[in-house]
Design a protein around this motif. Sequence first.
Motif, PDB file in Angstrom:
ATOM      1  N   GLN A  33      39.969  15.196 -32.112  1.00 33.87           N
ATOM      2  CA  GLN A  33      39.998  13.736 -32.266  1.00 33.87           C
ATOM      3  C   GLN A  33      38.823  13.162 -31.466  1.00 33.87           C
ATOM      4  N   SER A  34      37.673  13.041 -32.134  1.00 35.12           N
ATOM      5  CA  SER A  34      36.442  12.741 -31.397  1.00 35.12           C
ATOM      6  C   SER A  34      36.485  11.364 -30.742  1.00 35.12           C
ATOM      7  N   LEU A  35      35.730  11.240 -29.668  1.00 32.80           N
ATOM      8  CA  LEU A  35      35.632   9.993 -28.913  1.00 32.80           C
ATOM      9  C   LEU A  35      34.632   9.058 -29.590  1.00 32.80           C
ATOM     10  N   THR A  36      34.791   7.745 -29.336  1.00 34.72           N
ATOM     11  CA  THR A  36      33.735   6.810 -29.710  1.00 34.72           C
ATOM     12  C   THR A  36      32.539   7.142 -28.828  1.00 34.72           C
ATOM     13  N   GLN A  37      31.380   7.358 -29.442  1.00 34.65           N
ATOM     14  CA  GLN A  37      30.271   7.984 -28.717  1.00 34.65           C
ATOM     15  C   GLN A  37      29.504   7.032 -27.789  1.00 34.65           C
ATOM     16  N   PRO A  38      29.139   7.519 -26.598  1.00 32.52           N
ATOM     17  CA  PRO A  38      28.246   6.758 -25.723  1.00 32.52           C
ATOM     18  C   PRO A  38      26.824   6.768 -26.276  1.00 32.52           C
ATOM     19  N   SER A  39      25.962   5.960 -25.688  1.00 34.65           N
ATOM     20  CA  SER A  39      24.540   6.006 -26.041  1.00 34.65           C
ATOM     21  C   SER A  39      23.881   7.115 -25.235  1.00 34.65           C
ATOM     22  N   ILE A  40      23.093   7.953 -25.917  1.00 39.73           N
ATOM     23  CA  ILE A  40      22.388   9.052 -25.262  1.00 39.73           C
ATOM     24  C   ILE A  40      20.888   8.806 -25.412  1.00 39.73           C
ATOM     25  N   SER A  41      20.174   8.797 -24.300  1.00 38.46           N
ATOM     26  CA  SER A  41      18.730   8.550 -24.318  1.00 38.46           C
ATOM     27  C   SER A  41      18.003   9.768 -23.753  1.00 38.46           C
ATOM     28  N   TYR A  42      17.551  10.649 -24.662  1.00 36.06           N
ATOM     29  CA  TYR A  42      16.960  11.923 -24.223  1.00 36.06           C
ATOM     30  C   TYR A  42      15.603  11.741 -23.541  1.00 36.06           C
ATOM     31  N   GLY A 200      28.579  13.511 -34.973  1.00 39.07           N
ATOM     32  CA  GLY A 200      29.443  12.398 -34.591  1.00 39.07           C
ATOM     33  C   GLY A 200      30.512  12.740 -33.577  1.00 39.07           C
ATOM     34  N   LYS A 201      30.612  14.028 -33.205  1.00 44.07           N
ATOM     35  CA  LYS A 201      31.635  14.441 -32.238  1.00 44.07           C
ATOM     36  C   LYS A 201      31.018  14.823 -30.899  1.00 44.07           C
ATOM     37  N   GLY A 202      29.807  14.358 -30.653  1.00 49.64           N
ATOM     38  CA  GLY A 202      29.124  14.674 -29.404  1.00 49.64           C
ATOM     39  C   GLY A 202      27.842  15.425 -29.671  1.00 49.64           C
ATOM     40  N   SER A 203      27.252  15.943 -28.600  1.00 51.38           N
ATOM     41  CA  SER A 203      26.025  16.717 -28.707  1.00 51.38           C
ATOM     42  C   SER A 203      25.941  17.652 -27.507  1.00 51.38           C
ATOM     43  N   CYS A 246      28.943  34.826 -26.642  1.00 51.17           N
ATOM     44  CA  CYS A 246      29.984  34.686 -27.664  1.00 51.17           C
ATOM     45  C   CYS A 246      29.435  33.813 -28.797  1.00 51.17           C
ATOM     46  N   PRO A 247      29.336  34.350 -30.005  1.00 50.06           N
ATOM     47  CA  PRO A 247      28.768  33.574 -31.109  1.00 50.06           C
ATOM     48  C   PRO A 247      29.749  32.539 -31.644  1.00 50.06           C
ATOM     49  N   ILE A 248      29.322  31.278 -31.663  1.00 50.96           N
ATOM     50  CA  ILE A 248      30.156  30.216 -32.222  1.00 50.96           C
ATOM     51  C   ILE A 248      29.318  29.388 -33.182  1.00 50.96           C
ATOM     52  N   GLN A 249      29.973  28.462 -33.851  1.00 49.94           N
ATOM     53  CA  GLN A 249      29.274  27.551 -34.756  1.00 49.94           C
ATOM     54  C   GLN A 249      29.938  26.193 -34.676  1.00 49.94           C
ATOM     55  N   LEU A 250      29.136  25.132 -34.528  1.00 52.65           N
ATOM     56  CA  LEU A 250      29.636  23.766 -34.421  1.00 52.65           C
ATOM     57  C   LEU A 250      28.797  22.871 -35.327  1.00 52.65           C
TER      58      LEU A 250
END
Length: 277
Positions: A33-42, A200-203, A246-250
């Motif tokens: 249940q993803s969060l409403t996303q913050p602003s990310i400034s790389y 949309g579920k983070g980064s 550990c190999p994963i995929q997102l």
Amino acid sequence: MGHHTPPGAGNSGSSISTSELRQESENLLRVDQSLTQPSISYQGRTSASATNDNAARILISNVPRSALASETVSRMNQLLDNYEANTNTREDHTQQEQAEEGAFLDAVMRTQVMAQLQTFLTQKNLLRGTTLRQALADIWFTQYRRGGRQIASSGFEHVFVGELKGGKVSGFHSWLNFRKGETEGSLDYKGYMRHIDLNGKGSIVKARFEWLNQPKPVGSVFLGTTPELEMALYTLCFYSRPGSRCPIQLANNRLQIQTWTFTNRGKKVIGSAYPEI
């Protein structure tokens, strides 16, 4: 560190294939249940050996109130001030702090993410003789000595809060304490090497920063993700590929999670866990 047998596990999970791990990690992301996303400034790119600051502004801003009000996020935020950063300073681990850990684990266990993980680990016979909640308490919150003489560390503190060891930042792979440090002025983001988006579920960002005036030349941090998703992915890998990559995929991104196991009184617990991007 080779393959170790974690608590409650028969084998080291090597019977679980790469494709199963990739599918299960996508399943965990799907039910999250993803969060409403913050602003990310790389901002600017950097490298582990750089000394200049390529980010004039903070990394994480405008965190929505609804995200902070999420039960698992608010419970985790209560844990962030429970720890001594220095691995040579003994933890007091009061009854109130233990109660806060229990409330956090209760909240995490109410999520669909942990229900999904429990089904998978049970099907694969990796939770022998224990429940997932008890396993999480054991592998994440058992306190132990990390190099020094004092009982001053745990997997949770190392991964989700961060520590100071030998003049450097150790661990620190989650965004909530990163945000707290930026807000309080104790953390300075210096720029990124790489980042991937989780649809949309983070980064996830690989970055350089300073915390409490100590450097972290390179570290990978989940951003805007739920605590339960991070903990579930690390726990999945701790049981399936302990002490290795550990190999994963997102969101169709293939990556790896590195876990390190730590033996405490004959039991395997989490030493560290982080995404490799």
